[in-house]
Motif scaffolding. Structure first.
Motif, PDB file in Angstrom:
ATOM      1  N   TYR A 191       0.819  -1.200   0.000  1.00 55.93           N
ATOM      2  CA  TYR A 191       0.000   0.000   0.000  1.00 55.93           C
ATOM      3  C   TYR A 191       0.866   1.268   0.000  1.00 55.93           C
ATOM      4  CZ  TYR A 191      -3.454  -3.522   1.084  1.00 55.93           C
ATOM      5  OH  TYR A 191      -4.228  -4.639   1.033  1.00 55.93           O
ATOM      6  N   ASP A 192       0.272   2.366  -0.464  1.00 53.33           N
ATOM      7  CA  ASP A 192       0.964   3.654  -0.579  1.00 53.33           C
ATOM      8  C   ASP A 192       2.254   3.534  -1.382  1.00 53.33           C
ATOM      9  OD1 ASP A 192      -0.967   5.056   0.924  1.00 53.33           O
ATOM     10  OD2 ASP A 192      -0.023   4.436   2.800  1.00 53.33           O
ATOM     11  N   ILE A 193       2.247   2.671  -2.413  1.00 47.26           N
ATOM     12  CA  ILE A 193       3.459   2.441  -3.194  1.00 47.26           C
ATOM     13  C   ILE A 193       3.929   3.725  -3.873  1.00 47.26           C
ATOM     14  CG2 ILE A 193       2.111   1.686  -5.198  1.00 47.26           C
ATOM     15  CD1 ILE A 193       5.614   0.398  -4.219  1.00 47.26           C
ATOM     16  N   GLU A 194       2.982   4.622  -4.263  1.00 43.83           N
ATOM     17  CA  GLU A 194       3.382   5.847  -4.945  1.00 43.83           C
ATOM     18  C   GLU A 194       4.155   6.776  -4.005  1.00 43.83           C
ATOM     19  OE1 GLU A 194      -0.924   6.498  -3.600  1.00 43.83           O
ATOM     20  OE2 GLU A 194       0.478   4.888  -4.070  1.00 43.83           O
ATOM     21  N   LYS A 195       3.709   6.872  -2.754  1.00 45.12           N
ATOM     22  CA  LYS A 195       4.418   7.717  -1.784  1.00 45.12           C
ATOM     23  C   LYS A 195       5.743   7.073  -1.392  1.00 45.12           C
ATOM     24  CE  LYS A 195       0.229   9.813   0.139  1.00 45.12           C
ATOM     25  NZ  LYS A 195       0.514  11.151  -0.417  1.00 45.12           N
ATOM     26  N   ARG A 196       5.727   5.787  -1.219  1.00 45.59           N
ATOM     27  CA  ARG A 196       6.954   5.067  -0.891  1.00 45.59           C
ATOM     28  C   ARG A 196       7.985   5.231  -2.005  1.00 45.59           C
ATOM     29  NH1 ARG A 196       9.016  -0.196  -1.507  1.00 45.59           N
ATOM     30  NH2 ARG A 196      10.071  -1.018   0.340  1.00 45.59           N
ATOM     31  N   THR A 197       7.520   5.150  -3.253  1.00 44.77           N
ATOM     32  CA  THR A 197       8.414   5.299  -4.401  1.00 44.77           C
ATOM     33  C   THR A 197       9.050   6.679  -4.423  1.00 44.77           C
ATOM     34  OG1 THR A 197       7.209   3.698  -5.743  1.00 44.77           O
ATOM     35  CG2 THR A 197       8.502   5.343  -6.924  1.00 44.77           C
ATOM     36  N   LEU A 198       8.231   7.726  -4.236  1.00 38.40           N
ATOM     37  CA  LEU A 198       8.755   9.090  -4.259  1.00 38.40           C
ATOM     38  C   LEU A 198       9.712   9.331  -3.096  1.00 38.40           C
ATOM     39  CD1 LEU A 198       5.617  11.184  -5.264  1.00 38.40           C
ATOM     40  CD2 LEU A 198       7.632  10.679  -6.646  1.00 38.40           C
TER      41      LEU A 198
END
Length: 304
Positions: free
Chosen positions: A86-93
């Motif tokens: 979950y929250d892969i987009e925030k984790r990626t950034l």
């Protein structure tokens, strides 16, 4: 022959693509990934954190991502995600920004910063479209004018591939079908399309026959399943409690406004419950912080 190991397991993935002896395999995969998005091929790469036999699947300090650098200094991070955290987009950034900023030493100019590319290979659907390969850059909304080329994020979703879609020519899809676990009867066609795949397949067969590698694989697989189960259980329980408490608070305060405030408070209580459950399961503070939005300091106080 024994059953093949799952190449999507991050430990196995790094053994295949992230070792010095298989650098040509990684280069071929990266070039197909970049070609799929219209970029020029790479001629050489340096693996910055190559796999060694000292890497242990249960060692929390072990990093099973692959970090590489091109001759021009471009930084590339490849990560395999077997389960949805979950929250892969925030984790990626977050991790992209850390890699980007860590390049600069004291006294250096911002001009020294090189492009950073993140490639996330996901074993689940994330982007709400049917494309299995999505690439993001930083561009102006109306004109599409690029602000900078320094940020590039790829999401590759294996679950969007059809098992029957064996291609008749070279390209990224051949590599992805191999990673997804395509039936071995298709391997001959895949490696005819992509000759370097043969080395990746040979490596996977060797690992599957090697007792020590299989033991490490099974240990890592258990850890990943346990982590995913703990996260799912904690999230479901926390959200359920949050919803219930939100409904109660909303009913007490009456009508729409009271319900809204109660839901907000209940959801916050649910978030606290999720964090407490994760702490009780022994998950790392950094992982809990990413998933719940609490800071590490707040989690330490919560765990006191």
């Amino acid at each position: 022959m024994r059953e093949l190991l799952d190449p999507k397991n991050d430990f196995v993935f790094k053994r295949i693509f992230g070792s010095e002896e298989n650098k040509d395999v990684l280069l071929a995969f990266l070039n197909r990934t970049f070609a799929d998005s219209g970029d020029a091929p790479l001629t050489e790469i340096v693996i910055m954190n190559p796999y060694t036999d000292k890497d242990a699947p249960l060692d929390k300090q072990s990093i099973f991502d692959i970090w590489a650098r091109t001759n021009e200094g471009k930084l590339i991070n490849v990560e395999m995600q077997l389960f949805n955290k979950y929250d892969i987009e925030k984790r990626t950034l977050y991790y992209w920004s850390r890699r980007f900023s860590s390049q600069l030493q004291e006294g250096q100019s911002y001009r020294e910063l090189k492009k950073c590319v993140t490639i996330n290979i996901l074993n689940y659907a994330f982007i709400p479209n049917t494309r299995y390969h999505n690439v993001y850059h930083l561009r102006e909304d109306e004109t599409g004018l690029e602000l900078t080329d320094d940020i590039e994020v790829h999401f590759i979703e294996l679950t969007k591939l059809s098992d029957q879609s064996v291609p008749v020519e070279g390209g990224l899809v051949n590599w992805l079908l191999f990673l997804k676990g395509a039936d071995k009867s298709t391997w001959e066609v895949l490696q005819m399309n992509e000759p370097t795949l043969k080395k990746a397949m040979t490596t996977l067969e060797f690992l599957s026959m090697n007792e020590e590698a299989r033991m490490r694989y099974e240990a890592r697989q258990k850890f990943l399943h346990d982590e995913a189960s703990a996260l799912e259980w904690a999230t479901e329980k926390g959200l359920k409690q949050g919803m219930e408490q939100g409904m109660e608070k909303g009913m007490e305060k009456g009508m729409e406004k009271g319900m809204e405030k109660g839901m907000e408070k209940g959801m916050e209580q649910g978030r606290l419950e999720v964090a407490r459950n994760m702490l009780a399961k022994g998950l790392e503070l950094g992982v809990i912080a990413e998933l719940t939005g609490f800071s590490v300091e707040e989690l330490k106080k919560l765990n006191a």
